[in-house]
Design a protein around this motif. Structure first.
Motif, PDB file in Angstrom:
ATOM      1  N   ALA A 182       0.950  -1.261  -0.063  1.00 27.39           N
ATOM      2  CA  ALA A 182       0.011  -0.142   0.185  1.00 27.39           C
ATOM      3  C   ALA A 182       0.880   1.313   0.021  1.00 27.39           C
ATOM      4  CB  ALA A 182      -1.144   0.008   1.202  1.00 27.39           C
ATOM      5  N   PRO A 183       1.959   1.245   0.813  1.00 25.15           N
ATOM      6  CA  PRO A 183       2.715   2.732   0.791  1.00 25.15           C
ATOM      7  C   PRO A 183       3.446   2.839  -0.587  1.00 25.15           C
ATOM      8  CG  PRO A 183       3.164   1.095   2.730  1.00 25.15           C
ATOM      9  CD  PRO A 183       2.350   0.369   1.970  1.00 25.15           C
ATOM     10  N   LEU A 184       3.769   1.814  -1.259  1.00 22.69           N
ATOM     11  CA  LEU A 184       4.201   2.184  -2.450  1.00 22.69           C
ATOM     12  C   LEU A 184       3.505   2.068  -3.824  1.00 22.69           C
ATOM     13  CD1 LEU A 184       6.889  -0.794  -1.721  1.00 22.69           C
ATOM     14  CD2 LEU A 184       7.633   1.483  -2.174  1.00 22.69           C
ATOM     15  N   ARG A 185       2.058   1.977  -3.542  1.00 21.36           N
ATOM     16  CA  ARG A 185       1.307   1.961  -4.695  1.00 21.36           C
ATOM     17  C   ARG A 185       1.020   3.208  -5.491  1.00 21.36           C
ATOM     18  NH1 ARG A 185      -5.008  -0.151  -3.975  1.00 21.36           N
ATOM     19  NH2 ARG A 185      -5.339  -0.038  -6.393  1.00 21.36           N
ATOM     20  N   LYS A 186       1.264   4.473  -4.771  1.00 21.57           N
ATOM     21  CA  LYS A 186       1.085   5.956  -5.369  1.00 21.57           C
ATOM     22  C   LYS A 186       2.212   5.944  -6.372  1.00 21.57           C
ATOM     23  CE  LYS A 186      -1.669   9.457  -3.396  1.00 21.57           C
ATOM     24  NZ  LYS A 186      -2.068   9.700  -1.830  1.00 21.57           N
ATOM     25  N   ARG A 187       3.399   5.504  -5.765  1.00 14.64           N
ATOM     26  CA  ARG A 187       4.679   5.906  -6.466  1.00 14.64           C
ATOM     27  C   ARG A 187       4.515   4.965  -7.996  1.00 14.64           C
ATOM     28  NH1 ARG A 187       7.612   6.783  -9.356  1.00 14.64           N
ATOM     29  NH2 ARG A 187       9.783   7.152  -9.462  1.00 14.64           N
ATOM     30  N   PHE A 188       4.031   3.752  -7.909  1.00 18.47           N
ATOM     31  CA  PHE A 188       3.885   3.064  -9.159  1.00 18.47           C
ATOM     32  C   PHE A 188       2.732   3.495 -10.109  1.00 18.47           C
ATOM     33  CE2 PHE A 188       7.224   0.933  -6.668  1.00 18.47           C
ATOM     34  CZ  PHE A 188       7.993   0.411  -7.657  1.00 18.47           C
ATOM     35  N   ASP A 189       1.707   4.025  -9.416  1.00 21.79           N
ATOM     36  CA  ASP A 189       0.540   4.525 -10.083  1.00 21.79           C
ATOM     37  C   ASP A 189       0.815   5.647 -11.251  1.00 21.79           C
ATOM     38  OD1 ASP A 189      -1.429   2.611  -9.623  1.00 21.79           O
ATOM     39  OD2 ASP A 189      -2.219   3.894  -7.990  1.00 21.79           O
ATOM     40  N   CYS A 190       1.910   6.276 -10.786  1.00 28.43           N
ATOM     41  CA  CYS A 190       2.313   7.275 -11.983  1.00 28.43           C
ATOM     42  C   CYS A 190       3.354   6.802 -13.004  1.00 28.43           C
ATOM     43  CB  CYS A 190       2.748   8.614 -11.156  1.00 28.43           C
ATOM     44  SG  CYS A 190       4.080   8.479 -10.078  1.00 28.43           S
ATOM     45  N   GLU A 191       3.629   5.634 -12.917  1.00 30.73           N
ATOM     46  CA  GLU A 191       4.688   5.192 -14.059  1.00 30.73           C
ATOM     47  C   GLU A 191       3.940   4.637 -15.176  1.00 30.73           C
ATOM     48  OE1 GLU A 191       7.729   5.417 -14.003  1.00 30.73           O
ATOM     49  OE2 GLU A 191       7.988   6.529 -12.214  1.00 30.73           O
ATOM     50  N   PRO A 192       4.620   4.381 -16.248  1.00 30.38           N
ATOM     51  CA  PRO A 192       3.917   3.935 -17.519  1.00 30.38           C
ATOM     52  C   PRO A 192       3.518   2.497 -17.427  1.00 30.38           C
ATOM     53  CG  PRO A 192       6.194   4.630 -17.938  1.00 30.38           C
ATOM     54  CD  PRO A 192       6.276   4.882 -16.607  1.00 30.38           C
ATOM     55  N   PRO A 193       2.473   2.010 -18.075  1.00 30.84           N
ATOM     56  CA  PRO A 193       2.035   0.711 -17.727  1.00 30.84           C
ATOM     57  C   PRO A 193       3.070  -0.439 -17.814  1.00 30.84           C
ATOM     58  CG  PRO A 193       0.761   1.945 -19.663  1.00 30.84           C
ATOM     59  CD  PRO A 193       1.997   2.657 -19.219  1.00 30.84           C
ATOM     60  N   LEU A 194       3.964  -0.388 -18.316  1.00 26.23           N
ATOM     61  CA  LEU A 194       4.950  -1.656 -18.187  1.00 26.23           C
ATOM     62  C   LEU A 194       5.264  -1.833 -16.789  1.00 26.23           C
ATOM     63  CD1 LEU A 194       7.136  -3.580 -19.436  1.00 26.23           C
ATOM     64  CD2 LEU A 194       8.734  -1.754 -19.470  1.00 26.23           C
ATOM     65  N   ILE A 195       5.488  -0.576 -16.167  1.00 23.84           N
ATOM     66  CA  ILE A 195       6.145  -0.640 -14.628  1.00 23.84           C
ATOM     67  C   ILE A 195       4.934  -0.728 -13.743  1.00 23.84           C
ATOM     68  CG2 ILE A 195       7.515   0.777 -13.007  1.00 23.84           C
ATOM     69  CD1 ILE A 195       8.843   2.076 -15.457  1.00 23.84           C
ATOM     70  N   ARG A 196       3.850  -0.129 -14.037  1.00 19.30           N
ATOM     71  CA  ARG A 196       2.649  -0.166 -13.121  1.00 19.30           C
ATOM     72  C   ARG A 196       2.152  -1.431 -13.104  1.00 19.30           C
ATOM     73  NH1 ARG A 196      -3.033   1.956 -13.988  1.00 19.30           N
ATOM     74  NH2 ARG A 196      -3.581   2.047 -11.566  1.00 19.30           N
ATOM     75  N   ARG A 197       1.810  -1.995 -14.221  1.00 16.25           N
ATOM     76  CA  ARG A 197       1.158  -3.399 -14.137  1.00 16.25           C
ATOM     77  C   ARG A 197       1.978  -4.561 -13.943  1.00 16.25           C
ATOM     78  NH1 ARG A 197      -3.557  -1.115 -14.800  1.00 16.25           N
ATOM     79  NH2 ARG A 197      -3.808  -0.107 -16.517  1.00 16.25           N
ATOM     80  N   ALA A 198       3.664  -4.218 -13.665  1.00 17.04           N
ATOM     81  CA  ALA A 198       4.344  -5.232 -13.263  1.00 17.04           C
ATOM     82  C   ALA A 198       4.206  -5.294 -11.706  1.00 17.04           C
ATOM     83  CB  ALA A 198       5.883  -5.106 -13.790  1.00 17.04           C
ATOM     84  N   PHE A 199       4.154  -4.139 -11.050  1.00 20.20           N
ATOM     85  CA  PHE A 199       3.935  -3.854  -9.752  1.00 20.20           C
ATOM     86  C   PHE A 199       2.802  -4.622  -9.253  1.00 20.20           C
ATOM     87  CE2 PHE A 199       1.738  -1.360  -6.438  1.00 20.20           C
ATOM     88  CZ  PHE A 199       2.567  -1.393  -5.576  1.00 20.20           C
ATOM     89  N   TYR A 200       1.605  -4.376 -10.025  1.00 15.06           N
ATOM     90  CA  TYR A 200       0.070  -5.075  -9.664  1.00 15.06           C
ATOM     91  C   TYR A 200       0.483  -6.609  -9.803  1.00 15.06           C
ATOM     92  CZ  TYR A 200      -2.183  -0.466  -8.678  1.00 15.06           C
ATOM     93  OH  TYR A 200      -2.727   0.364  -8.071  1.00 15.06           O
ATOM     94  N   ALA A 201       1.086  -6.909 -10.821  1.00 14.11           N
ATOM     95  CA  ALA A 201       1.214  -8.217 -11.049  1.00 14.11           C
ATOM     96  C   ALA A 201       1.944  -9.072  -9.793  1.00 14.11           C
ATOM     97  CB  ALA A 201       1.907  -8.552 -12.425  1.00 14.11           C
ATOM     98  N   LEU A 202       3.022  -8.533  -9.460  1.00 15.40           N
ATOM     99  CA  LEU A 202       3.717  -8.995  -8.379  1.00 15.40           C
ATOM    100  C   LEU A 202       2.985  -8.928  -7.131  1.00 15.40           C
ATOM    101  CD1 LEU A 202       7.248  -7.453  -9.208  1.00 15.40           C
ATOM    102  CD2 LEU A 202       6.464  -9.912  -9.407  1.00 15.40           C
ATOM    103  N   GLY A 203       2.175  -8.007  -6.840  1.00 22.07           N
ATOM    104  CA  GLY A 203       1.160  -7.842  -5.899  1.00 22.07           C
ATOM    105  C   GLY A 203       0.366  -9.363  -5.643  1.00 22.07           C
ATOM    106  N   ASN A 204      -0.166  -9.747  -6.937  1.00 18.59           N
ATOM    107  CA  ASN A 204      -0.873 -10.745  -6.831  1.00 18.59           C
ATOM    108  C   ASN A 204      -0.128 -12.118  -6.280  1.00 18.59           C
ATOM    109  OD1 ASN A 204      -3.367  -9.719  -7.925  1.00 18.59           O
ATOM    110  ND2 ASN A 204      -2.539  -9.834 -10.018  1.00 18.59           N
ATOM    111  N   TYR A 205       1.179 -12.194  -6.576  1.00 22.33           N
ATOM    112  CA  TYR A 205       1.985 -13.345  -5.986  1.00 22.33           C
ATOM    113  C   TYR A 205       2.079 -13.192  -4.570  1.00 22.33           C
ATOM    114  CZ  TYR A 205       2.496 -14.596 -10.736  1.00 22.33           C
ATOM    115  OH  TYR A 205       2.529 -15.159 -12.328  1.00 22.33           O
ATOM    116  N   ILE A 206       2.327 -11.962  -3.893  1.00 19.21           N
ATOM    117  CA  ILE A 206       2.198 -11.786  -2.608  1.00 19.21           C
ATOM    118  C   ILE A 206       1.127 -12.394  -1.815  1.00 19.21           C
ATOM    119  CG2 ILE A 206       2.611 -10.207  -0.567  1.00 19.21           C
ATOM    120  CD1 ILE A 206       4.337  -8.552  -2.144  1.00 19.21           C
ATOM    121  N   THR A 207      -0.247 -11.686  -2.606  1.00 16.48           N
ATOM    122  CA  THR A 207      -1.371 -12.310  -2.082  1.00 16.48           C
ATOM    123  C   THR A 207      -1.633 -13.754  -1.957  1.00 16.48           C
ATOM    124  OG1 THR A 207      -2.496 -10.002  -2.325  1.00 16.48           O
ATOM    125  CG2 THR A 207      -3.718 -12.135  -2.203  1.00 16.48           C
ATOM    126  N   ALA A 208      -1.022 -14.259  -3.124  1.00 12.90           N
ATOM    127  CA  ALA A 208      -1.097 -15.789  -3.622  1.00 12.90           C
ATOM    128  C   ALA A 208      -0.479 -16.769  -2.268  1.00 12.90           C
ATOM    129  CB  ALA A 208      -0.588 -16.290  -4.667  1.00 12.90           C
TER     130      ALA A 208
END
Ligand SMILES: Nc1ncnc2c1ncn2[C@@H]1O[C@H](COP(=O)(O)OP(=O)(O)O)[C@@H](O)[C@H]1O
Ligand SMILES: Nc1ccn([C@@H]2O[C@H](COP(=O)(O)OP(=O)(O)O)[C@@H](O)[C@H]2O)c(=O)n1
Length: 419
Positions: free
Chosen positions: A260-286
């Motif tokens: 959560a604290p890092l989300r804002k930082r990645f939300d303003c990046e281009p899709p490649l970076i932003r989406r990779a961030f969310y993808a990795l989030g799924n693996y932590i949740t998994a």
């Protein structure tokens, strides 16, 4: 077939096809050829390039992180021109059916004098790694592509090529663009992106550290794992909380709290970076799902369906018809990501959703045009949600009262997961 006709020393342009996404009709594809020969379908080329001037912009840069940053700049520049002055179309250059070969760009056409448009074209010629080409027809009917900026092109590129229309490729460039740029189909692919951005985004290391500490488990426990998906304000928070209480379960979400604290930082990046961030989030949740589901039922607020559906809907410009067709590989679930027992998609009438958004104090100041754009976006996200497979989502009408929605969902869980 076409490739044999192409100039062998074209370097990175060799065998490339150019695909232009037209708003009203299907995409047009063309290639470059060595021999001077008019394309019999010159009329279609005229329709594409228009009666005035036509220019294309592409990025040539080995580093994909840089490429994604430059694409954003390019996008900002071309969209700064008023739509009354020119027509802008998405244009990809790619090697037929080769993954990772697509380079996104734009085709810009205009007919009356537009100093603003000309200024943008001039400025873009100065940008390192942006290749600018113009398109024109000669008296004998032949169409040509001419390179204007040499910076991105390299010395091998000769200044002009003859154009010929080609057939639609087996795999369209939209799909080639999405795979591993907007949606990641393995942990490794998403992880690599964050490793590559460590130099320009120091916070990437913090994400990688959290990801490295995750529980690397892909099997669920004996209790059911229920994912609740849906657009903003469809009632996910309301439902996941009441459902967790009712089934005495554990509530998790993706991205997890740790990100959560890092989300804002990645939300303003281009899709490649932003989406990779969310993808990795799924693996932590998994990992959390795997652990918790051995002890109790697990309810998850957003998971991979959200990551993929929003990414696909954003990557695809234009209307619903531009989405990759159902069954496309873009909708497949990552092999290495824990699969839930059931995915429920909350759906709501757009007007009701707007009213709930307003109830939360958001969105009432939006301009009409933005609402229209959002409406299109909303439709694309929902359709992408519906097309994701294995597991596909089960649609739930979220318009009844919170308690009725809960009862409906409990019944579905009972039937599908025997809880
Ligand atoms: N079934 C429902 N009927 C009416 N209002 C609802 C219902 N579910 C949620 N709401 C209200 O709609 C708003 C959005 O709900 P929320 O659960 O926060 O959605 P989400 O988590 O999907 O963004 C909140 O104000 C909530 O109280
Ligand atoms: N698992 C997830 C969750 C959210 N997201 C992204 O996060 C945004 C929505 O998250 P949000 O927290 O604003 O949504 P709500 O939970 O507030 O409805 C979308 O733009 C998605 O792109 C994602 O990619 N993957």
């Amino acid at each position: 077939m076409m490739a044999r006709r192409l100039i062998p020393n074209l370097g990175q342009w060799s065998s490339r096809i150019f695909g232009v996404e037209c708003d009203k009709k299907s995409a047009v594809y063309f290639a470059l050829r060595v021999d001077r020969q008019a394309d019999p379908r010159g009329k279609e080329l005229k329709q594409l390039f228009g009666d005035g001037k036509a220019f294309s912009f592409h990025i040539h840069c080995e580093d994909r992180i840089q490429r994604s940053k430059i694409y954003e700049l390019l996008q900002d520049k071309v969209s700064s021109i008023p739509s009354t002055d020119c027509t802008i179309m998405d244009m990809s250059s790619f090697l037929p059916n080769a993954k990772q070969s697509a380079s996104k760009g734009f085709l810009l056409t205009y007919s009356s004098d537009s100093p603003l448009t000309e200024k943008v074209i001039e400025d873009l010629q100065q940008v390192e790694a942006v290749s600018v080409c113009s398109y024109f027809q000669e008296r004998d009917g032949m169409w040509w592509q001419k390179h204007l900026s040499q910076k991105g092109g390299g010395s091998e590129i000769c200044p002009r090529y003859c154009i010929t229309l080609t057939e639609k490729p087996e795999v369209c460039p939209t799909v080639l663009n999405i795979i591993n740029n907007d949606v990641f189909y393995s942990f490794e692919e998403a992880y690599k992106v964050l490793v590559e951005c460590r130099d320009i985004i120091p916070e990437s290391q913090a994400v990688l550290n959290l990801v490295d500490q995750r529980l690397d488990l892909t099997e669920r426990g004996k209790f059911p794992v229920i994912v609740i998906e849906g657009l903003d304000a469809t009632g996910k928070t309301t439902l996941t909380e009441s459902l967790t209480q009712t089934v005495n379960g554990v509530l998790l979400k993706s991205p997890p709290e740790s990100l959560a604290p890092l989300r804002k930082r990645f939300d303003c990046e281009p899709p490649l970076i932003r989406r990779a961030f969310y993808a990795l989030g799924n693996y932590i949740t998994a990992g959390q799902i795997a652990r918790e589901s051995s002890k109790a039922p697990v309810i998850v607020d957003r998971y991979w369906h959200s990551t993929a559906a929003y990414a696909i809907a954003t990557a695809v410009r234009g209307g619903l018809g531009k989405l990759p067709a159902g069954g496309s590989e873009v909708y497949r679930w990552p092999e290495d990501l824990l699969r839930p027992s059931l995915v429920l998609l909350l759906t709501l009438d757009p007007a009701e959703r707007q009213s709930r958004l307003r109830g939360r104090g958001l969105a009432h100041t939006r301009e009409e045009a933005e609402l229209e754009a959002n409406n299109l976006f909303r439709q694309k996200v929902e359709e992408a949600y519906r097309r994701i497979e294995d597991p596909a989502c089960v649609i739930v009408d979220a318009s009844p009262s919170p308690d009725k929605v809960l009862q409906q969902v409990l019944l579905l869980i009972k039937n599908k997961c025997h809880l």
